[in-house]
Design an enzyme around this catalytic site. Structure first.
Site, PDB file in Angstrom:
ATOM      1  N   SER A  40       3.418   1.059 -17.027  1.00 30.80           N
ATOM      2  CA  SER A  40       4.858   0.833 -16.854  1.00 30.80           C
ATOM      3  C   SER A  40       5.395   0.194 -18.129  1.00 30.80           C
ATOM      4  O   SER A  40       4.612  -0.275 -18.972  1.00 30.80           O
ATOM      5  CB  SER A  40       5.097  -0.103 -15.669  1.00 30.80           C
ATOM      6  OG  SER A  40       4.561  -1.384 -15.982  1.00 30.80           O
ATOM      7  N   ASP A  72       4.723   5.302 -16.975  1.00 27.45           N
ATOM      8  CA  ASP A  72       5.180   5.247 -15.586  1.00 27.45           C
ATOM      9  C   ASP A  72       6.626   4.726 -15.561  1.00 27.45           C
ATOM     10  O   ASP A  72       6.919   3.677 -16.142  1.00 27.45           O
ATOM     11  CB  ASP A  72       4.232   4.282 -14.832  1.00 27.45           C
ATOM     12  CG  ASP A  72       4.412   4.335 -13.335  1.00 27.45           C
ATOM     13  OD1 ASP A  72       4.930   5.345 -12.830  1.00 27.45           O
ATOM     14  OD2 ASP A  72       4.005   3.358 -12.663  1.00 27.45           O
ATOM     15  N   HIS A  73       7.501   5.446 -14.914  1.00 28.77           N
ATOM     16  CA  HIS A  73       8.919   5.046 -14.785  1.00 28.77           C
ATOM     17  C   HIS A  73       9.597   4.751 -16.117  1.00 28.77           C
ATOM     18  O   HIS A  73      10.197   3.677 -16.294  1.00 28.77           O
ATOM     19  CB  HIS A  73       9.061   3.823 -13.861  1.00 28.77           C
ATOM     20  CG  HIS A  73       8.729   4.122 -12.442  1.00 28.77           C
ATOM     21  ND1 HIS A  73       9.563   4.828 -11.614  1.00 28.77           N
ATOM     22  CD2 HIS A  73       7.620   3.836 -11.715  1.00 28.77           C
ATOM     23  CE1 HIS A  73       8.995   4.963 -10.427  1.00 28.77           C
ATOM     24  NE2 HIS A  73       7.814   4.378 -10.466  1.00 28.77           N
ATOM     25  N   GLY A  95       4.858  -1.397  -3.768  1.00 25.01           N
ATOM     26  CA  GLY A  95       4.494  -2.725  -3.248  1.00 25.01           C
ATOM     27  C   GLY A  95       4.134  -2.691  -1.778  1.00 25.01           C
ATOM     28  O   GLY A  95       3.701  -1.662  -1.250  1.00 25.01           O
ATOM     29  N   GLY A 131       4.243   4.730  -4.918  1.00 22.63           N
ATOM     30  CA  GLY A 131       4.074   3.725  -3.862  1.00 22.63           C
ATOM     31  C   GLY A 131       2.877   4.049  -2.984  1.00 22.63           C
ATOM     32  O   GLY A 131       2.928   3.921  -1.765  1.00 22.63           O
ATOM     33  N   GLY A 132       1.788   4.463  -3.606  1.00 27.51           N
ATOM     34  CA  GLY A 132       0.610   4.935  -2.857  1.00 27.51           C
ATOM     35  C   GLY A 132      -0.191   3.845  -2.166  1.00 27.51           C
ATOM     36  O   GLY A 132      -1.100   4.147  -1.393  1.00 27.51           O
ATOM     37  N   ASN A 152       0.187   7.698  -6.964  1.00 25.11           N
ATOM     38  CA  ASN A 152       0.295   6.506  -7.817  1.00 25.11           C
ATOM     39  C   ASN A 152      -0.132   5.258  -7.054  1.00 25.11           C
ATOM     40  O   ASN A 152       0.433   4.952  -5.997  1.00 25.11           O
ATOM     41  CB  ASN A 152       1.743   6.328  -8.277  1.00 25.11           C
ATOM     42  CG  ASN A 152       2.153   7.342  -9.310  1.00 25.11           C
ATOM     43  OD1 ASN A 152       1.506   8.382  -9.472  1.00 25.11           O
ATOM     44  ND2 ASN A 152       3.220   7.069 -10.011  1.00 25.11           N
ATOM     45  N   THR A 162      -0.533  -1.619  -6.422  1.00 23.18           N
ATOM     46  CA  THR A 162      -0.633  -2.847  -5.627  1.00 23.18           C
ATOM     47  C   THR A 162      -1.986  -2.997  -4.926  1.00 23.18           C
ATOM     48  O   THR A 162      -2.546  -4.104  -4.875  1.00 23.18           O
ATOM     49  CB  THR A 162       0.515  -2.874  -4.586  1.00 23.18           C
ATOM     50  OG1 THR A 162       1.741  -2.692  -5.290  1.00 23.18           O
ATOM     51  CG2 THR A 162       0.556  -4.185  -3.835  1.00 23.18           C
TER      52      THR A 162
HETATM   53  P1  13P Z   1       2.161   0.770  -5.536  1.00 22.22           P
HETATM   54  O1  13P Z   1       2.169  -0.490  -6.328  1.00 22.22           O
HETATM   55  O2  13P Z   1       2.901   0.630  -4.250  1.00 22.22           O
HETATM   56  O3  13P Z   1       0.783   1.308  -5.360  1.00 22.22           O
HETATM   57  O4  13P Z   1       2.991   1.863  -6.352  1.00 22.22           O
HETATM   58  C1  13P Z   1       2.532   2.262  -7.612  1.00 22.22           C
HETATM   59  C2  13P Z   1       3.453   3.251  -8.225  1.00 22.22           C
HETATM   60  O5  13P Z   1       4.088   4.037  -7.559  1.00 22.22           O
HETATM   61  C3  13P Z   1       3.558   3.270  -9.678  1.00 22.22           C
HETATM   62  O6  13P Z   1       4.452   4.210 -10.129  1.00 22.22           O
END
Ligand code: 13P
Length: 287
Positions: A53, A88-89, A184, A212-213, A233, A236
């Site tokens: 990121s 990422d993003h 998260g 948000g995996g 992805n 967390t």
């Molecule tokens: P998480 O932190 O929920 O696993 O999401 C990671 C993510 O989507 C990074 O782009």
């Protein structure tokens, strides 16, 4: 692996799409995490996408530092599985271009907070710059929320027609439609819209990405892979298991002060989580 130790995501994700599995994207935070992830993916013989990121890039000094570190590590750890280094993003065209110029092999332009027209225009510019340099591009449609939300709002879900328009008018390689996941920790169970996922997959014919995996029940991930998710992805979940192990180690070893021992205390559990995710994404036992 040839001279250029990093690959873009084209072949790995098209193969995953054809064969019906997903490639893990793990976010990296520092040298140790990168090492743990690479070693475990090599052990499991799994391709991997290392996600960075803009915040993590800043923490690790800059795009060049990250690229050189990852390349040197691939060499010195004798990593033979395909590795992509991915922004990422990416929040701007400039950030994407800087990552590409520093040697990243894949970028995400996240213009999802802008209007569809602006999202398309920004994404198109990144695609042109990236493809001229053999770099793959991911874009987002709808909006994947964050921890503050805990659960996705209906308004944030990607519209099928917007996803198709973004895909058709930009030439992106992968698409991340917001379909109910958040970054998260979830408040309650995520409501993933699998019907929409399947429609977007069929109409765009692109490998889909689920952000948000972490914290999504395994059976929903498996269903997602069946509905077109080729890249998951994960950030967390690794942070949680690593932090828990380090906290326990520090509590049990009050006199330790060597940072190498402290950071390493989370290695085993982080690697176990990496391996668990790889197996989940490859699972044949899908619903
Ligand atoms: P998480 O932190 O929920 O696993 O999401 C990671 C993510 O989507 C990074 O782009």
């Amino acid at each position: 692996m040839g001279d250029n130790m990093l690959e873009n995501t084209k072949v790995m994700l098209e193969t995953a799409k054809k064969e019906g599995y997903a490639v893990p994207h793990f976010n990296i935070n520092n040298l140790e995490w990168t090492r743990f992830i690479l070693e475990e993916c090599e052990k499991e013989k799994s391709p991997v996408i290392l996600g960075v990121s803009e915040g993590a890039k800043k923490y690790m000094i800059g795009f060049h530092t990250v690229t050189e570190m990852v390349k040197a590590m691939i060499k010195e750890l004798n990593i033979t599985v395909p590795v992509a280094l991915h922004l990422d993003h990416g929040s701007s065209i400039l950030a994407c271009k800087e990552a590409i110029d520093a040697g990243f092999t894949s970028v995400m332009i996240d213009a999802s907070k802008f209007s569809l027209e602006e999202n398309i225009a920004m994404t198109k510019e990144v695609v042109q710059y990236a493809h001229e340099r053999n770099v793959t591009v991911e874009a987002e449609i709808g909006h994947v929320g964050g921890e503050e939300d805990g659960i996705a709002s209906e308004l944030a879900y990607a519209k099928v027609e917007d996803a198709v328009l973004l895909a058709n008018s930009t030439g992106i390689d992968t698409l991340a439609p917001a379909l109910g996941s958040v970054h998260g920790i979830y408040k309650g169970e995520p409501k993933l819209d699998f019907d929409r996922m399947l429609k977007i997959k069929e109409l765009t014919n692109l490998p889909l990405v689920l952000h948000g995996g972490s914290g999504i029940p395994d059976e929903l991930i498996e269903k997602g892979v069946n509905c077109g998710i080729c890249k998951l992805n994960i950030n967390t979940d690794l942070q949680i298991v690593w932090a828990k192990a380090v906290r326990t180690y520090l509590n049990e070893n009050e006199t330790v002060y060597d940072p190498r021992k402290i950071i390493k205390a989370g290695e085993k559990t982080l690697k176990e989580k990496v391996s668990e995710k790889i197996h989940l994404l490859k699972s044949n036992n899908r619903i």
